[in-house]
Design an enzyme around this catalytic site. Structure first.
Site, PDB file in Angstrom:
ATOM      1  CE  LYS A   9     -65.016  27.245 -58.256  1.00  0.00           C
ATOM      2  NZ  LYS A   9     -64.006  27.962 -59.087  1.00  0.00           N
ATOM      3  CE1 TYR A  49     -67.230  30.479 -62.560  1.00  0.00           C
ATOM      4  CE2 TYR A  49     -67.808  28.232 -63.133  1.00  0.00           C
ATOM      5  CZ  TYR A  49     -67.257  29.137 -62.254  1.00  0.00           C
ATOM      6  OH  TYR A  49     -66.724  28.709 -61.053  1.00  0.00           O
ATOM      7  CG  PHE A  57     -60.296  30.533 -68.427  1.00  0.00           C
ATOM      8  CD1 PHE A  57     -61.442  30.503 -67.638  1.00  0.00           C
ATOM      9  CD2 PHE A  57     -59.612  31.740 -68.543  1.00  0.00           C
ATOM     10  CE1 PHE A  57     -61.888  31.639 -66.971  1.00  0.00           C
ATOM     11  CE2 PHE A  57     -60.058  32.891 -67.888  1.00  0.00           C
ATOM     12  CZ  PHE A  57     -61.208  32.827 -67.103  1.00  0.00           C
ATOM     13  NE  ARG A  85     -64.770  37.208 -54.718  1.00  0.00           N
ATOM     14  CZ  ARG A  85     -64.516  36.683 -55.920  1.00  0.00           C
ATOM     15  NH1 ARG A  85     -65.243  35.674 -56.391  1.00  0.00           N
ATOM     16  NH2 ARG A  85     -63.533  37.132 -56.652  1.00  0.00           N
ATOM     17  CB  THR A  91     -59.030  34.239 -58.812  1.00  0.00           C
ATOM     18  OG1 THR A  91     -60.153  35.062 -58.497  1.00  0.00           O
ATOM     19  CG2 THR A  91     -59.388  33.273 -59.922  1.00  0.00           C
ATOM     20  NE  ARG A 102     -60.799  30.106 -54.889  1.00  0.00           N
ATOM     21  CZ  ARG A 102     -61.424  31.015 -55.630  1.00  0.00           C
ATOM     22  NH1 ARG A 102     -60.940  32.249 -55.716  1.00  0.00           N
ATOM     23  NH2 ARG A 102     -62.519  30.699 -56.291  1.00  0.00           N
ATOM     24  CG  ASN A 112     -60.535  28.221 -57.713  1.00  0.00           C
ATOM     25  OD1 ASN A 112     -61.632  27.671 -57.748  1.00  0.00           O
ATOM     26  ND2 ASN A 112     -60.301  29.366 -58.324  1.00  0.00           N
ATOM     27  CG  HIS A 115     -68.693  30.598 -57.394  1.00  0.00           C
ATOM     28  ND1 HIS A 115     -68.160  31.467 -58.319  1.00  0.00           N
ATOM     29  CD2 HIS A 115     -69.899  31.107 -57.047  1.00  0.00           C
ATOM     30  CE1 HIS A 115     -69.028  32.457 -58.526  1.00  0.00           C
ATOM     31  NE2 HIS A 115     -70.098  32.254 -57.770  1.00  0.00           N
ATOM     32  CD  GLU A 126     -72.787  34.149 -59.021  1.00  0.00           C
ATOM     33  OE1 GLU A 126     -72.516  33.791 -57.859  1.00  0.00           O
ATOM     34  OE2 GLU A 126     -71.959  34.699 -59.780  1.00  0.00           O
TER      35      GLU A 126
END
Ligand code: DAT
Ligand code: MG
Length: 138
Positions: A9, A49, A57, A85, A91, A102, A112, A115, A126
């Site tokens: 990100k 998203y 949010f 993951r 998250t 993270r 964070n 993704h 995706e």
């Protein structure tokens, strides 16, 4: 073999953590099969998203992910979705275990860093959203 969509990100690039993040997946044994850098369009970000469309949010999330360049990638390997993951961490970074991306590098929920697709099915969606088939080099 599975494929998953991973995206560094804007905060990850700003903090110069792109190399560190890529290195972790490489040295763990995953294969990088697609990579590009881009500033996401609003349309792509909203589609990416879409599952969060009705969350309070959502607008902030789309603003954030379109605020600068990201590194979009496809990684391949055995159980790649679950493995990445696990390596990314929870998250909420406060809950992300030390040793995860993270958990080692952030305390912020929105910023964070990275993704990762959360299911094989979402990974396929995706990957198709962010890449054309010719951009996947394996
Ligand atoms: P993940 O990125 O771990 O898959 P998610 O899909 O639930 O998490 O949410 C997508 C992103 O939205 C997440 O990385 C950070 C942001 N986010 C999630 N929950 C949030 C909340 N309660 N408030 C603000 N941002 C949130
Ligand atoms: Mg998610």
């Amino acid at each position: 073999m599975e494929r998953t969509y991973i995206m560094i990100k804007p905060d990850g690039l700003e903090r110069r953590l792109a190399g560190e993040i890529i290195r972790r997946f490489e040295t763990r044994g995953l294969n990088l099969v697609a990579l590009k850098m881009l500033v996401p369009s609003r349309q792509t970000a909203e589609a990416h998203y879409a599952v969060h469309r009705d969350k309070p949010f959502f607008a902030d999330l789309v603003d954030f992910i379109t605020s600068g360049p990201v590194v979009a990638m496809v990684w391949e390997g055995e159980e790649a979705v679950k493995l990445t993951r696990t390596m990314i961490g929870a998250t909420r970074p406060i809950e992300a275990a030390p040793g995860t991306i993270r958990g080692d590098f952030t305390t912020l929920l929105q910023a964070n860093l990275v993704h990762g697709s959360d299911s094989v099915e979402n990974a396929a969606t995706e990957i198709a959203l962010w890449f054309s088939p010719q951009e996947i080099l394996a």
